[in-house]
Design a protein around this motif. Structure first.
Motif, PDB file in Angstrom:
ATOM      1  N   ILE A  48      32.700  19.678  43.752  1.00  0.00           N
ATOM      2  CA  ILE A  48      31.789  19.511  44.887  1.00  0.00           C
ATOM      3  C   ILE A  48      31.745  20.767  45.749  1.00  0.00           C
ATOM      4  O   ILE A  48      32.783  21.286  46.154  1.00  0.00           O
ATOM      5  N   ALA A  50      29.182  22.747  48.952  1.00  0.00           N
ATOM      6  CA  ALA A  50      28.047  22.662  49.876  1.00  0.00           C
ATOM      7  C   ALA A  50      27.054  23.762  49.542  1.00  0.00           C
ATOM      8  O   ALA A  50      27.432  24.909  49.313  1.00  0.00           O
ATOM      9  N   GLN A  64      25.286  18.499  49.487  1.00  0.00           N
ATOM     10  CA  GLN A  64      26.505  18.577  48.687  1.00  0.00           C
ATOM     11  C   GLN A  64      26.113  18.464  47.220  1.00  0.00           C
ATOM     12  O   GLN A  64      25.268  17.633  46.856  1.00  0.00           O
ATOM     13  N   ASN A  96      29.965  18.560  55.623  1.00  0.00           N
ATOM     14  CA  ASN A  96      31.198  17.970  55.114  1.00  0.00           C
ATOM     15  C   ASN A  96      31.259  16.468  55.337  1.00  0.00           C
ATOM     16  O   ASN A  96      32.045  15.769  54.689  1.00  0.00           O
ATOM     17  N   LYS A  99      30.487  14.666  52.111  1.00  0.00           N
ATOM     18  CA  LYS A  99      31.343  14.953  50.959  1.00  0.00           C
ATOM     19  C   LYS A  99      32.131  13.748  50.464  1.00  0.00           C
ATOM     20  O   LYS A  99      32.362  13.612  49.258  1.00  0.00           O
ATOM     21  N   ASN A 100      32.548  12.886  51.372  1.00  0.00           N
ATOM     22  CA  ASN A 100      33.446  11.790  50.979  1.00  0.00           C
ATOM     23  C   ASN A 100      32.872  10.422  51.303  1.00  0.00           C
ATOM     24  O   ASN A 100      33.587   9.524  51.760  1.00  0.00           O
ATOM     25  N   MET A 104      29.627  10.162  46.316  1.00  0.00           N
ATOM     26  CA  MET A 104      30.326  11.447  46.371  1.00  0.00           C
ATOM     27  C   MET A 104      31.842  11.242  46.395  1.00  0.00           C
ATOM     28  O   MET A 104      32.599  12.073  45.890  1.00  0.00           O
TER      29      MET A 104
END
Length: 255
Positions: A48, A50, A64, A96, A99-100, A104
């Motif tokens: 992953i 950005a 992302q 960010n 991201k999670n 993702m």
């Protein structure tokens, strides 16, 4: 006298041999093989990362990107790609945050690219900006245009219904989660493979949003799949994205 006679006799009986005239030997043409095709697949960082959108004319500025581990080693492979639209909580300028969340969070090991854009604060998913993103992704990465998928949760679930209804020809399948759409979308999406998810006790986006869409689609002959969890509140996505059967089904769909 005898010498002259002998000479005359020899000249009378001598037979001239024909001279074989061969055509000139042509040079064998040298066949020069064409140069090998240039490597048009740019290497990408696995995992992953950005990425800033090249085209900054829309409201979406970055995303992302998930790249499978063997993407760079399989340059002849056309990869499936999944577009993921996040919910209200991930809006802003900090990429960010995306991201999670959702798919993702479980991207590792998946056999497809994932594109997860970020929606700006106080805005909704903008179709014009999503189209700019789509065009750039199709040109930039080695993707299979017949296996482009769309999924999203909450606000992103609404975005899935909106985007796929506006451009159904672009997607091979969609997975909207705890979102909703307009019943008028049904005729546009009746042939689209769709698997919808929602929790019955969702306090944020009422489950009727999914139920109404499913009802409208089935009324026009759609084979939509619908999973309604009895409990779970607004979070219908954690168990959905953790379910291996979801990805098996998804990757079986193509245009």
């Amino acid at each position: 006298m005898l010498s002259a006679l002998a000479l005359f006799s020899c000249s009378k009986t001598e037979t001239s041999l024909p001279v074989e005239v061969k055509p000139p030997v042509k040079d064998t043409p040298v066949v020069v093989p064409p140069p090998p095709p240039k490597d048009t697949v740019k290497s990408q960082t696995p995992g992953i990362t950005a990425v800033k959108l090249d085209n900054q004319s829309g409201t979406i500025k970055n995303y992302q990107l998930f790249i499978p581990a063997d993407y760079n080693n399989k340059k002849d492979t056309k990869w499936p790609v999944v577009f993921f639209l996040h919910g209200v909580g991930e809006r802003g300028t900090d990429i960010n945050q995306v991201k999670n969340v959702g798919i993702m969070k479980v991207a590792s090991g998946k056999p497809f690219l994932i594109i997860a854009p970020q929606c700006p604060s106080d805005e909704w998913w903008n179709l014009k900006s999503l189209e700019i993103l789509y065009k750039e992704v199709m040109a930039k990465y080695n993707v299979d245009v017949n296996r482009v998928y769309l999924t999203g949760l909450s606000m992103g679930g609404f975005g899935v219904w909106d985007w796929s209804a506006a451009y159904p020809e672009k997607f091979a399948a969609t997975i909207p989660i705890c979102g909703g759409g307009n019943a008028s979308y049904a005729t546009k999406l009746k042939d689209m493979p769709i698997w919808d998810f929602h929790c019955a006790d969702d306090p944020t986006v009422n489950v009727s949003n999914s139920r109404d869409m499913v009802k409208a689609l089935k009324a026009v002959g759609s084979k939509i799949l619908y999973t309604e969890y009895p409990t779970g509140g607004h979070d219908a996505w954690t168990r959905t994205y953790a379910n291996a059967e979801v990805y098996t089904w998804l990757l079986q769909q193509h245009k």
